[in-house]
Write an enzyme that holds these catalytic residues in place. Sequence first.
Site, PDB file in Angstrom:
ATOM      1  N   ASP A  13       0.811  -1.227   0.000  1.00 48.70           N
ATOM      2  CA  ASP A  13       0.000   0.000   0.000  1.00 48.70           C
ATOM      3  C   ASP A  13       0.840   1.271   0.000  1.00 48.70           C
ATOM      4  O   ASP A  13       0.378   2.330  -0.436  1.00 48.70           O
ATOM      5  CB  ASP A  13      -0.925   0.015   1.223  1.00 48.70           C
ATOM      6  CG  ASP A  13      -2.006  -1.057   1.156  1.00 48.70           C
ATOM      7  OD1 ASP A  13      -2.419  -1.406   0.040  1.00 48.70           O
ATOM      8  OD2 ASP A  13      -2.421  -1.543   2.227  1.00 48.70           O
ATOM      9  N   ASP A  14       2.088   1.199   0.510  1.00 47.95           N
ATOM     10  CA  ASP A  14       2.925   2.392   0.631  1.00 47.95           C
ATOM     11  C   ASP A  14       3.727   2.704  -0.625  1.00 47.95           C
ATOM     12  O   ASP A  14       4.323   3.777  -0.731  1.00 47.95           O
ATOM     13  CB  ASP A  14       3.893   2.243   1.811  1.00 47.95           C
ATOM     14  CG  ASP A  14       3.193   2.340   3.149  1.00 47.95           C
ATOM     15  OD1 ASP A  14       2.195   3.071   3.235  1.00 47.95           O
ATOM     16  OD2 ASP A  14       3.652   1.689   4.109  1.00 47.95           O
ATOM     17  N   VAL A  15       3.792   1.773  -1.580  1.00 48.78           N
ATOM     18  CA  VAL A  15       4.628   1.985  -2.761  1.00 48.78           C
ATOM     19  C   VAL A  15       4.165   3.185  -3.601  1.00 48.78           C
ATOM     20  O   VAL A  15       5.003   3.973  -4.047  1.00 48.78           O
ATOM     21  CB  VAL A  15       4.710   0.712  -3.621  1.00 48.78           C
ATOM     22  CG1 VAL A  15       5.521   0.968  -4.894  1.00 48.78           C
ATOM     23  CG2 VAL A  15       5.349  -0.425  -2.826  1.00 48.78           C
TER      24      VAL A  15
END
Length: 320
Positions: free
Chosen positions: A157-159
């Site tokens: 989710d953080d990419v």
Amino acid sequence: MSTATRSARFFGHVTAFAPGRVTLTLQVGAMQEDGRHETAGVAMAISLGNDVTATRRDDGEIMVTVNDDSAVAVDHEDLELGESNIVWRAAHLLREHLGLDPEHIGVDLELTLKIPLSGGLGGQAANAAAVLVACAALWEAGVSRQELADLGARLDDDVPLAIMGGAAVSVGPEQSLSPILTRCTLHGVIVPASVTITSEEVYELLDYLRGTESVNAREELGIDTELMQSLSRGDAEVLSLMMHNDLQAPVLVLVPEVNSLLDLGMDEGALCGMVSGSGPATVFITRDAEDAVHLAGRIAERTGIAAIPMHGPVQGARLR
């Protein structure tokens, strides 16, 4: 021909940098049927980041190594760099997406780590983002930044934030990003974690604490408009009053010494101190860059921990 294309074509390698991130606010709802929690949060990309150098291979192999010049201590015996690692998976995903020949198109990926591998600072996501940007240039893919961000979302989710940079709101189990326009820079200090905990442990303990009513369950999720406005105009003092992380309570149970560190940072003049993401790394917000350098020095003097001045929001993954 761009500098990156020349480097890839003539030297057979390119290097990309991707930023880490800090969480400025994070609300966690109940667990959903798929086992994930609904969340609402605001995060920003920061000046602390990782580098990945991608070098051509013609045997189809994807090989991952860690540069000895990394600022992060890595136990090579315990670090899994094979197919389960997000770095390997990022290169594999892009190659598959581009339809490249897996028998002949491969890559050596050398990581230079500045962000701790765990701690709530988005280090693994930064690695994946740097791989996607570096390999896209190496393979002369001609893909857009948004396309890379969409691919990255399939990995973690953080990419997408590491690729796009800046600051953003994420809402819902899928944590889709909505950028926040910012005109100013915030300064602060990162204190890396001395121990490792997993996000699964933190969420599980949060559910347990809510079940025992030690921590109140959150009925509704939402991001305060004033918080986003204070971030947009770089008002550190107002922002610091509104920062909150629902995951901080379980982190303090799992790693009690973090509470003392937060108190120390506030004693030394920080506007706000908070666990970043699922922790246990902490982030302190300061009034300006000078205060950030002073605070990092004082924390290092009193604890022996190498605290790191940082600023943000910064731009996303880019070629060196």
